[in-house]
Scaffold this motif. Structure first.
Motif: not given
Ligand code: MN
Length: 410
Positions: A293-309
């Motif tokens: 499970d990934f999280e994309v964090v922009l300036n300290g805020e999670v903007v997306s949660r891409p699932p590698y699965a």
């Protein structure tokens, strides 16, 4: 086994993780370290203590190097023996008195690029990402190109601009498409990220010898989260017919930590399903996907949660495909999955998709109207996976801050 390192048991860096990196402390040379809890183990110094079970002691000179390269060259048998030895040394408390003084608190170290990147290949393995990009870049055509479900599409990137997490990324300048058909030159107006997983190659091969999918674990040592910074305007103008070039080659960031494949055994999952069945050389037998499970964090805020699965093509297939023509592997080769995007809007692994080509600005918890990256933005990718001890292991994060474009050449 619980392990004796303070705070490690039950943490994201427990005995079932043990990623490798290259670190230094003030006034010392970079050398190989192994993360356990909130510490970095001086791998070479611990190996040099000798007298312990296993082959660890023989690796002292290998781990004294400023990169993982020599260790990567040794291959799967040694990697597995080393891991067994690490688990013994950090798990069995008979070793605590001698090893504990060789643990350095994580906040006292500087991390370095973990290996010399040989060749770098970037794939395009997420069906959701490829579909989204197809719709955005080619609204009048089929979203997926006719080849997409027959082979993992990839291109050779620029190894020399792979940088370690924490390295600032200067906004690139280049040719930008304009409505009149004549491009302008200037700083990219559509600077983006791509949340990806990178695969680190160890055992080399001979020119002319393809690597079958079944040999994946013989040649891939581990993984590292990877940000494939992308200038969408430069990319859109230049990519037909030969593919990505300057819109990608200015920087690619990787984590300082390489998580061994052996730490991901509990994360293995079946692929979402491949239809049509791929050609023989691309077939995989065992669960070939990874539940990360990934999280994309922009300036300290999670903007997306891409699932590698959700990825359509597996890394074993990427490796088989990139060598099927006989191209050889070198120690330090790096190949990346391509942007990871899931089905949902908040699972998209690029700002291009999150803002739908800039037409649908998105909001973060404290900002609105976001599209592409602004100067000063900091992007961090985080990732976790199920660990063998029942909790979740963390893959080392990768972060970078956007600097304004250079004034040179303008
Ligand atoms: Mn990419």
């Amino acid at each position: 086994m619980r392990g004796w390192v303070t705070g490690a048991a039950g943490s994201a860096y427990d005995l079932d993780n043990l990623p490798y990196g290259v670190f230094s402390t003030p006034g010392t040379d970079p050398r190989v370290g192994v993360r356990i809890g909130d510490f970095v183990m001086e791998a070479s110094a611990v190996a040099a203590l000798g007298g312990d079970a296993g082959e660890g002691p023989h690796l002292a000179p290998v781990w004294a190097q400023a990169g993982l390269d020599e260790f990567l060259a040794m291959g799967r048998t040694v990697w597995d023996i080393a891991r067994e030895w690490l688990v013994e040394v950090l798990g069995n408390d008979v070793h605590q008195p001698r090893v504990e003084p060789l643990l350095v608190p994580i906040d006292e170290v500087t991390m370095h690029r973990p290996f010399e990147v040989a060749d770098y290949v970037d794939f395009y393995c997420s069906e959701q990402h490829a579909t989204n990009v197809g719709r955005i870049f080619r609204p009048d055509g089929e979203a997926l190109t006719p080849n997409w479900k027959h082979l993992p599409i990839g291109y050779h990137g620029r190894a020399g601009t792979v940088v370690v997490s924490g390295t600032d990324v200067r906004r690139p300048s280049g040719q930008r498409p304009e409505s009149g058909g004549v491009p302008s030159y200037g700083p990219s107006r559509r600077l983006d990220i791509e949340a990806e997983l990178g695969f680190v190659v160890g055992g080399a091969t001979q020119l002319g010898e393809p690597v079958p999918t079944s040999a994946f674990t013989d040649h891939v040592f581990g993984v590292t989260p990877l940000n494939d910074w992308s200038a969408r305007d430069i990319q859109a103008w230049e990519y037909v017919p030969l593919g990505p070039f300057l819109g990608k080659s200015f920087a690619t960031s990787i984590s300082p930590w390489v998580t061994p494949l052996a730490a991901l055994t509990a994360a293995r999952v079946e692929l979402p399903g491949q239809d049509p069945e791929p050609l023989e050389y691309l077939r995989v037998q065992e669960p070939a996907g990874y539940d990360i499970d990934f999280e994309v964090v922009l300036n300290g805020e999670v903007v997306s949660r891409p699932p590698y699965a959700a990825m359509y093509w597996s890394p074993a297939q990427m490796l088989a495909h990139m060598t099927v023509n006989g191209a050889s592997l070198r120690v330090g080769d790096l190949f990346a999955s391509g942007t990871i995007s899931g089905d949902e809007r908040d699972q998209r692994g690029s700002l291009l998709e999150l803002s739908w080509g800039g037409k649908e600005p998105f909001a973060t918890p404290t900002t609105s109207g976001r599209t592409f990256l602004e100067d000063g933005d900091t992007v961090t990718l985080r990732a976790t996976a199920p660990g063998a001890l029942g909790g979740r292991i963390a893959l080392g994060e990768v972060t970078g801050t956007v600097l304004p474009a250079s004034q040179a050449g303008r």
